[in-house]
Design a protein around this motif. Structure first.
Motif, PDB file in Angstrom:
ATOM      1  N   GLY A  59       8.669   0.089  -0.414  1.00 60.34           N
ATOM      2  CA  GLY A  59       7.400  -0.311   0.043  1.00 60.34           C
ATOM      3  C   GLY A  59       7.089  -1.652  -1.103  1.00 60.34           C
ATOM      4  O   GLY A  59       6.588  -2.664  -0.305  1.00 60.34           O
ATOM      5  N   MET A  60       7.390  -1.515  -2.334  1.00 62.05           N
ATOM      6  CA  MET A  60       6.878  -2.375  -3.091  1.00 62.05           C
ATOM      7  C   MET A  60       8.000  -3.944  -3.056  1.00 62.05           C
ATOM      8  O   MET A  60       7.688  -5.071  -3.079  1.00 62.05           O
ATOM      9  CB  MET A  60       7.184  -2.016  -4.683  1.00 62.05           C
ATOM     10  CG  MET A  60       6.033  -1.126  -4.848  1.00 62.05           C
ATOM     11  SD  MET A  60       4.382  -1.742  -4.857  1.00 62.05           S
ATOM     12  CE  MET A  60       4.477  -3.180  -5.595  1.00 62.05           C
TER      13      MET A  60
ATOM     14  N   VAL B  22      -4.057   1.903   5.255  1.00 65.01           N
ATOM     15  CA  VAL B  22      -3.437   1.945   6.298  1.00 65.01           C
ATOM     16  C   VAL B  22      -1.964   2.072   6.043  1.00 65.01           C
ATOM     17  O   VAL B  22      -1.160   3.042   6.656  1.00 65.01           O
ATOM     18  CB  VAL B  22      -3.682   0.837   7.173  1.00 65.01           C
ATOM     19  CG1 VAL B  22      -2.806   0.760   8.496  1.00 65.01           C
ATOM     20  CG2 VAL B  22      -5.241   1.040   7.847  1.00 65.01           C
ATOM     21  N   GLY B  23      -1.457   1.185   5.051  1.00 63.24           N
ATOM     22  CA  GLY B  23       0.242   1.141   4.807  1.00 63.24           C
ATOM     23  C   GLY B  23       0.687   2.369   4.259  1.00 63.24           C
ATOM     24  O   GLY B  23       1.585   2.856   4.564  1.00 63.24           O
ATOM     25  N   PHE B  24      -0.247   2.960   3.296  1.00 61.28           N
ATOM     26  CA  PHE B  24      -0.019   4.154   2.617  1.00 61.28           C
ATOM     27  C   PHE B  24       0.155   5.497   3.545  1.00 61.28           C
ATOM     28  O   PHE B  24       1.124   5.981   3.482  1.00 61.28           O
ATOM     29  CB  PHE B  24      -1.220   4.570   1.578  1.00 61.28           C
ATOM     30  CG  PHE B  24      -0.685   5.808   0.876  1.00 61.28           C
ATOM     31  CD1 PHE B  24       0.395   6.212   0.007  1.00 61.28           C
ATOM     32  CD2 PHE B  24      -1.845   6.845   0.923  1.00 61.28           C
ATOM     33  CE1 PHE B  24       0.568   7.255  -0.380  1.00 61.28           C
ATOM     34  CE2 PHE B  24      -1.486   8.028   0.413  1.00 61.28           C
ATOM     35  CZ  PHE B  24      -0.559   8.372  -0.258  1.00 61.28           C
ATOM     36  N   LEU B  25      -0.548   5.504   4.563  1.00 61.13           N
ATOM     37  CA  LEU B  25      -0.628   6.731   5.425  1.00 61.13           C
ATOM     38  C   LEU B  25       0.400   6.557   6.453  1.00 61.13           C
ATOM     39  O   LEU B  25       1.105   7.384   6.607  1.00 61.13           O
ATOM     40  CB  LEU B  25      -1.967   6.830   6.105  1.00 61.13           C
ATOM     41  CG  LEU B  25      -3.192   7.406   4.809  1.00 61.13           C
ATOM     42  CD1 LEU B  25      -4.297   7.405   5.770  1.00 61.13           C
ATOM     43  CD2 LEU B  25      -2.903   8.603   4.300  1.00 61.13           C
ATOM     44  N   GLY B  26       0.341   5.150   7.118  1.00 54.46           N
ATOM     45  CA  GLY B  26       0.905   5.184   8.255  1.00 54.46           C
ATOM     46  C   GLY B  26       2.551   4.704   7.896  1.00 54.46           C
ATOM     47  O   GLY B  26       3.463   4.668   8.821  1.00 54.46           O
ATOM     48  N   TYR B  27       2.761   4.195   6.777  1.00 52.90           N
ATOM     49  CA  TYR B  27       4.021   3.740   6.423  1.00 52.90           C
ATOM     50  C   TYR B  27       4.680   4.720   5.253  1.00 52.90           C
ATOM     51  O   TYR B  27       5.744   5.163   5.411  1.00 52.90           O
ATOM     52  CB  TYR B  27       4.080   2.351   5.900  1.00 52.90           C
ATOM     53  CG  TYR B  27       3.965   1.453   7.034  1.00 52.90           C
ATOM     54  CD1 TYR B  27       3.029   1.136   8.017  1.00 52.90           C
ATOM     55  CD2 TYR B  27       4.975   0.248   7.364  1.00 52.90           C
ATOM     56  CE1 TYR B  27       2.973   0.386   9.131  1.00 52.90           C
ATOM     57  CE2 TYR B  27       4.994  -0.728   8.288  1.00 52.90           C
ATOM     58  CZ  TYR B  27       3.744  -0.676   9.028  1.00 52.90           C
ATOM     59  OH  TYR B  27       3.601  -1.551  10.233  1.00 52.90           O
ATOM     60  N   GLY B  28       3.881   4.841   4.273  1.00 56.93           N
ATOM     61  CA  GLY B  28       4.355   5.474   3.071  1.00 56.93           C
ATOM     62  C   GLY B  28       4.414   6.976   3.328  1.00 56.93           C
ATOM     63  O   GLY B  28       5.541   7.653   3.361  1.00 56.93           O
TER      64      GLY B  28
ATOM     65  N   GLY C  78       0.900  -1.237  -0.073  1.00 56.85           N
ATOM     66  CA  GLY C  78       0.100  -0.037   0.093  1.00 56.85           C
ATOM     67  C   GLY C  78       0.857   1.390  -0.202  1.00 56.85           C
ATOM     68  O   GLY C  78       0.401   2.170  -0.810  1.00 56.85           O
ATOM     69  N   ALA C  79       1.925   1.343   0.722  1.00 55.54           N
ATOM     70  CA  ALA C  79       2.927   2.340   0.952  1.00 55.54           C
ATOM     71  C   ALA C  79       3.508   2.473  -0.661  1.00 55.54           C
ATOM     72  O   ALA C  79       3.461   3.796  -1.044  1.00 55.54           O
ATOM     73  CB  ALA C  79       4.091   2.164   1.935  1.00 55.54           C
ATOM     74  N   GLY C  80       4.092   1.598  -1.124  1.00 57.02           N
ATOM     75  CA  GLY C  80       4.728   1.479  -2.395  1.00 57.02           C
ATOM     76  C   GLY C  80       3.810   2.051  -3.643  1.00 57.02           C
ATOM     77  O   GLY C  80       4.237   2.612  -4.388  1.00 57.02           O
TER      78      GLY C  80
END
Length: 351
Positions: A191-192, A221-227, A42-44
């Motif tokens: 991320g990827m 969640v991954g995009f906001l919290g990690y990305g 999601g972050a990547g």
């Protein structure tokens, strides 16, 4: 620029702090390795879209950033292994065995480990004021997360979370070496790569993917919290150095609790007040730091967004216009001067 960098670090802490309880809630429906993979994917994917969509739409919304070159790929690869594979797998394993309050308590160690590695391995400068500020922030985090007498049936869960903190601390220090490059490119690649590795580990072990709605929720969640959090963290690293960025990032437990009071109507407590006081003292010690002395800049050359200040007094062989900041390869000549500064990418000198 210092105040903007501090705001980047604090916002990064807010986003990452909120992602931990969200991940804990999602574990009920996910295999821990699949969840770690989807968070990073999601972050990547989010970073990839943020990099390309504005250009495809003919819109300019950010300064051109430098792309990764040469040895920076090795630094990013090592950081991705530590923080994108070892870190999330350790955290997901720990969250499956301990309560969220205990995990919050242990996650404060990331800032401590980050500072210790920066100070004693990479020789980043610090003084008593900065060390004392870090101490107050950590004590504040302990006050916030303390739940009386935590009971743990075994040591695996806590040790797994501590291992995640150490992995992320290594990641933070390695990422500093690529922090002049495009933060969205860093998030996209990390991320990827980390997401696909974690998904492969989970699928090869017999786990299955969740439904599309749940997978999409994990990706958000991954995009906001990690990305987004990582991109902001990289921007803060440029101007604050690793240890100071890590110190501000350590306020995540308090900022998350404060947000719960404001947005969810949860009651304030004496515990929260005590944590806030200690953290406020620690942040004040960092904010009021004044570090100034005569120092030397050695000759160097690199690429990053910059304006023509006292550290950037070069000419241009090509016509790049009058817009600043702009991005191109440039050289720094030897320079000796004195001014207030932080241990940023242009001030890695000895004391």
């Amino acid at each position: 620029m210092k105040s903007r960098a501090i705001s980047y670090a604090l916002l990064s802490a807010v986003l990452f702090g909120a992602s931990t309880p969200a991940a804990k809630a999602l574990l009920a429906d996910f295999d821990q390795r699949i969840l770690a993979g989807l968070l990073y994917c999601g972050a990547g994917l989010g970073a990839a879209m943020a990099r390309r969509l504005p250009r495809w739409m003919g819109v300019t919304i950010r300064v051109d950033e430098a792309r990764l070159v040469g040895s920076e790929w090795l630094w990013l690869g090592a950081a991705t292994l530590a923080g994108g594979v070892v870190g999330p797998l350790s955290l997901m394993a720990g969250l499956a065995h301990i309560e969220a309050a205990t995990a919050s308590l242990l996650l404060t160690l990331e800032g401590v480990f980050t500072a210790m590695i920066a100070w004693f391995v990479f020789r980043e400068h610090f003084d008593r004021r900065i060390a004392l500020g870090m101490g107050f922030i950590v004590v504040g985090s302990l006050c916030l997360a303390w739940s009386g007498a935590p009971t743990v049936s075994n040591l695996f869960g806590p040790l797994a979370v501590v291992g995640a903190c150490l992995a992320w601390a290594v990641d933070n220090n390695l990422t500093r070496n690529v922090s002049l490059s495009d933060p969205l490119q860093i998030v996209e690649i990390k991320g990827m790569a980390a997401g696909l590795v974690n998904l492969a580990i989970g699928l090869s072990s017999g786990a299955s993917l969740p439904s599309y709605p749940l997978a999409g929720l994990a990706g958000v969640v991954g995009f906001l919290g990690y990305g987004v959090s990582l991109a902001l963290f990289v921007l803060a690293l440029r101007h604050l150095g690793t240890a100071r960025t890590g110190a501000y990032f350590s306020t995540a437990p308090f900022l998350g609790a404060a947000a719960s009071i404001v947005f969810l109507g949860e009651p304030a407590s004496l515990q929260l007040l005590a944590g806030a006081v200690f953290m406020a003292i620690g942040v004040w010690l960092h904010l009021s730091e004044h570090h100034e002395h005569e120092h030397a800049h050695v000759a160097s050359a690199h690429i990053h967004p910059h304006a023509h200040d006292e550290h950037h007094r070069h000419g241009h062989e090509e016509d790049i216009g009058d817009t600043e900041p702009h991005t191109h390869w440039h050289e720094h000549r030897p320079l000796i001067h004195a001014h207030p500064h932080m241990p940023d990418m242009h001030h890695r000198h000895d004391h």
